[in-house]
Design a protein around this motif. Sequence first.
Motif, PDB file in Angstrom:
ATOM      1  N   TYR A  45      64.609   9.307 -14.444  1.00  0.00           N
ATOM      2  CA  TYR A  45      63.840  10.373 -13.785  1.00  0.00           C
ATOM      3  C   TYR A  45      64.466  11.743 -14.018  1.00  0.00           C
ATOM      4  O   TYR A  45      63.770  12.696 -14.371  1.00  0.00           O
ATOM      5  CB  TYR A  45      63.749  10.085 -12.285  1.00  0.00           C
ATOM      6  N   LEU A  46      65.758  11.849 -13.872  1.00  0.00           N
ATOM      7  CA  LEU A  46      66.403  13.153 -14.024  1.00  0.00           C
ATOM      8  C   LEU A  46      66.338  13.650 -15.457  1.00  0.00           C
ATOM      9  O   LEU A  46      66.124  14.840 -15.698  1.00  0.00           O
ATOM     10  CB  LEU A  46      67.865  13.074 -13.553  1.00  0.00           C
ATOM     11  N   ARG A  47      66.535  12.725 -16.404  1.00  0.00           N
ATOM     12  CA  ARG A  47      66.441  13.119 -17.812  1.00  0.00           C
ATOM     13  C   ARG A  47      65.030  13.606 -18.145  1.00  0.00           C
ATOM     14  O   ARG A  47      64.843  14.603 -18.847  1.00  0.00           O
ATOM     15  CB  ARG A  47      66.823  11.922 -18.675  1.00  0.00           C
ATOM     16  N   ASP A  48      64.032  12.901 -17.652  1.00  0.00           N
ATOM     17  CA  ASP A  48      62.649  13.292 -17.908  1.00  0.00           C
ATOM     18  C   ASP A  48      62.347  14.643 -17.261  1.00  0.00           C
ATOM     19  O   ASP A  48      61.652  15.489 -17.855  1.00  0.00           O
ATOM     20  CB  ASP A  48      61.687  12.223 -17.383  1.00  0.00           C
ATOM     21  N   LEU A  49      62.860  14.837 -16.052  1.00  0.00           N
ATOM     22  CA  LEU A  49      62.647  16.112 -15.371  1.00  0.00           C
ATOM     23  C   LEU A  49      63.278  17.247 -16.168  1.00  0.00           C
ATOM     24  O   LEU A  49      62.670  18.315 -16.347  1.00  0.00           O
ATOM     25  CB  LEU A  49      63.239  16.060 -13.965  1.00  0.00           C
ATOM     26  N   GLN A  50      64.487  17.025 -16.675  1.00  0.00           N
ATOM     27  CA  GLN A  50      65.149  18.036 -17.498  1.00  0.00           C
ATOM     28  C   GLN A  50      64.327  18.335 -18.748  1.00  0.00           C
ATOM     29  O   GLN A  50      64.186  19.499 -19.153  1.00  0.00           O
ATOM     30  CB  GLN A  50      66.546  17.543 -17.898  1.00  0.00           C
ATOM     31  N   PHE A  51      63.804  17.289 -19.346  1.00  0.00           N
ATOM     32  CA  PHE A  51      62.978  17.440 -20.545  1.00  0.00           C
ATOM     33  C   PHE A  51      61.748  18.308 -20.262  1.00  0.00           C
ATOM     34  O   PHE A  51      61.425  19.230 -21.016  1.00  0.00           O
ATOM     35  CB  PHE A  51      62.562  16.042 -21.020  1.00  0.00           C
ATOM     36  N   GLN A  52      61.065  18.029 -19.141  1.00  0.00           N
ATOM     37  CA  GLN A  52      59.868  18.798 -18.791  1.00  0.00           C
ATOM     38  C   GLN A  52      60.226  20.262 -18.507  1.00  0.00           C
ATOM     39  O   GLN A  52      59.494  21.183 -18.906  1.00  0.00           O
ATOM     40  CB  GLN A  52      59.174  18.171 -17.573  1.00  0.00           C
ATOM     41  N   ILE A  53      61.340  20.473 -17.827  1.00  0.00           N
ATOM     42  CA  ILE A  53      61.769  21.852 -17.523  1.00  0.00           C
ATOM     43  C   ILE A  53      62.060  22.606 -18.813  1.00  0.00           C
ATOM     44  O   ILE A  53      61.722  23.794 -18.939  1.00  0.00           O
ATOM     45  CB  ILE A  53      62.994  21.840 -16.588  1.00  0.00           C
ATOM     46  N   GLY A  77      46.153  16.722 -25.607  1.00  0.00           N
ATOM     47  CA  GLY A  77      45.562  16.070 -24.459  1.00  0.00           C
ATOM     48  C   GLY A  77      46.212  16.398 -23.137  1.00  0.00           C
ATOM     49  O   GLY A  77      47.161  17.173 -23.044  1.00  0.00           O
ATOM     50  N   LEU A  78      45.701  15.792 -22.100  1.00  0.00           N
ATOM     51  CA  LEU A  78      46.043  16.140 -20.728  1.00  0.00           C
ATOM     52  C   LEU A  78      47.435  15.685 -20.303  1.00  0.00           C
ATOM     53  O   LEU A  78      48.311  16.503 -20.038  1.00  0.00           O
ATOM     54  CB  LEU A  78      44.993  15.546 -19.781  1.00  0.00           C
ATOM     55  N   SER A  79      47.651  14.381 -20.216  1.00  0.00           N
ATOM     56  CA  SER A  79      48.871  13.890 -19.568  1.00  0.00           C
ATOM     57  C   SER A  79      50.132  14.209 -20.343  1.00  0.00           C
ATOM     58  O   SER A  79      51.211  14.327 -19.766  1.00  0.00           O
ATOM     59  CB  SER A  79      48.772  12.380 -19.328  1.00  0.00           C
ATOM     60  N   ALA A  87      53.824  19.946 -18.838  1.00  0.00           N
ATOM     61  CA  ALA A  87      54.764  21.065 -18.857  1.00  0.00           C
ATOM     62  C   ALA A  87      54.091  22.346 -19.332  1.00  0.00           C
ATOM     63  O   ALA A  87      54.263  23.413 -18.734  1.00  0.00           O
ATOM     64  CB  ALA A  87      55.955  20.734 -19.759  1.00  0.00           C
ATOM     65  N   ALA A  88      53.325  22.267 -20.408  1.00  0.00           N
ATOM     66  CA  ALA A  88      52.640  23.448 -20.931  1.00  0.00           C
ATOM     67  C   ALA A  88      51.591  23.955 -19.950  1.00  0.00           C
ATOM     68  O   ALA A  88      51.379  25.169 -19.815  1.00  0.00           O
ATOM     69  CB  ALA A  88      51.989  23.124 -22.266  1.00  0.00           C
ATOM     70  N   MET A  89      50.958  23.040 -19.224  1.00  0.00           N
ATOM     71  CA  MET A  89      49.940  23.443 -18.250  1.00  0.00           C
ATOM     72  C   MET A  89      50.588  24.146 -17.060  1.00  0.00           C
ATOM     73  O   MET A  89      50.058  25.125 -16.537  1.00  0.00           O
ATOM     74  CB  MET A  89      49.130  22.213 -17.830  1.00  0.00           C
ATOM     75  N   LYS A  96      49.919   8.716 -12.685  1.00  0.00           N
ATOM     76  CA  LYS A  96      50.211   9.846 -11.809  1.00  0.00           C
ATOM     77  C   LYS A  96      50.261  11.144 -12.609  1.00  0.00           C
ATOM     78  O   LYS A  96      49.835  12.204 -12.145  1.00  0.00           O
ATOM     79  CB  LYS A  96      51.528   9.613 -11.080  1.00  0.00           C
ATOM     80  N   LYS A  97      50.782  11.045 -13.834  1.00  0.00           N
ATOM     81  CA  LYS A  97      50.864  12.251 -14.672  1.00  0.00           C
ATOM     82  C   LYS A  97      49.476  12.754 -15.033  1.00  0.00           C
ATOM     83  O   LYS A  97      49.230  13.966 -15.073  1.00  0.00           O
ATOM     84  CB  LYS A  97      51.674  11.946 -15.936  1.00  0.00           C
ATOM     85  N   LEU A  98      48.553  11.841 -15.298  1.00  0.00           N
ATOM     86  CA  LEU A  98      47.181  12.259 -15.599  1.00  0.00           C
ATOM     87  C   LEU A  98      46.549  12.940 -14.392  1.00  0.00           C
ATOM     88  O   LEU A  98      45.872  13.972 -14.532  1.00  0.00           O
ATOM     89  CB  LEU A  98      46.341  11.057 -16.028  1.00  0.00           C
ATOM     90  N   GLU A  99      46.766  12.392 -13.206  1.00  0.00           N
ATOM     91  CA  GLU A  99      46.197  13.012 -12.007  1.00  0.00           C
ATOM     92  C   GLU A  99      46.773  14.407 -11.784  1.00  0.00           C
ATOM     93  O   GLU A  99      46.053  15.344 -11.404  1.00  0.00           O
ATOM     94  CB  GLU A  99      46.457  12.121 -10.784  1.00  0.00           C
ATOM     95  N   LEU A 100      48.072  14.572 -12.053  1.00  0.00           N
ATOM     96  CA  LEU A 100      48.679  15.890 -11.938  1.00  0.00           C
ATOM     97  C   LEU A 100      48.071  16.841 -12.970  1.00  0.00           C
ATOM     98  O   LEU A 100      47.755  18.005 -12.645  1.00  0.00           O
ATOM     99  CB  LEU A 100      50.193  15.786 -12.149  1.00  0.00           C
TER     100      LEU A 100
END
Length: 388
Positions: free
Chosen positions: A86-94, A117-119, A123-125, A147-151
């Motif tokens: 989770y933390l690595r993915d969060l860092q990646f998105q940031i 595409g959407l999901s 990050a870009a959105m 969950k990512k698609l819903e976001l």
Amino acid sequence: MNDVDPDRPITYRSGALPNAAKIRVLFVEMALGFGGSAKSLLELVAAMTDVEAFVLSSFAIEASSIRAIRVAPAEYSGPASRAMGYLRDLQFQIMWIAAVIRAARAHKVDIVHVNNGLSLNVAAMIAARVLRIPLVVHQRGWEAPSKKLELAKRLLGKAPVIAISKAVRDHLLTLQLNADRVRQIYDVVLAPTRPTQERIPTGVLHVGMHGMLTEWKGHRLLIQAAATLNQLSPGAFRFSIAGGTVPGQESYVESLISAIRELGLSGIVELVGHTDNVYEFLNGIDISVHASISPEPLGRVIVEAQLAGVCVVAANAGGAAELVSDSCGILLDPTSVDSLVQAIQSAASSSQHRGDVAARGRDRAHDLFNTTRLASAVRDVYQTQTGR
């Protein structure tokens, strides 16, 4: 190309000179590697002469019409990213949010166009929302509920989504996207710049397949069909499979090599690797096979073969079914080796039949994929969002 710092992402800008009258677009290309998505993007950019385009990419893109500008992180590892904690993915998105914000501000862009595409582009959105810059999403594939698609759907707001086929548009509507926000616009696919050379009969029909070497594209189906055809008509066919390896899927390529060897097809089926010029490859074959075992969102390899004047055999599913009918191609059941064998045999029945099918396919491709019309349609989407 400029020197690139390997620890920073790469952005590309079109070769056109800056022009205050042009709308400035930041394209975000988040993919595993250079494939149909990136190729379609570059051809769209080339067709929109009234747009100043910047491309923020997760991998290096080589093209003579653009020059590199360093701006964003280049550490996207494709499927491996799903195994991140989770933390690595969060860092990646940031990192990606920051990269998009830096690029958009540095180049004073008018709109952000996410290309995959959407999901995949949350990050870009988010970055576009932070900057209060209009957003366009290019939906090039299918979405799975998550969950990512819903976001992503919440972040989308009233921004438009460009679906690359009617099949993708219908898919998006099943996900409860507002039909008024979804525009169906086929990809720009540039036709060959040189006339197709007349094929000289050799007595052996050359069957080709091109595209990224990934399992769902159906290469094993073609190899199995080649084995059957070689038994039925020894020496009548040879097969070439062109395409680059998808990062992380090297074992799949090894499995194809093993299958060719085990079926005794080493002199009949050849893996030719990545081809820089797809039309040179297509110019040397008699029958082009599309055999994706999962529905294709569009199937640009079909369009390329049609534009090259090659008789097309294609899976009757997804976006591919919009491009090929019984009059301008030969359809097959993508789950059946026998169906592919029969389709190739039909195409091989006579040179006159192949020529007629290819001519009708070329006419259909020119009609559906009119470059000027498609580029103008995308430009109109920008105008509705920016007022320019």
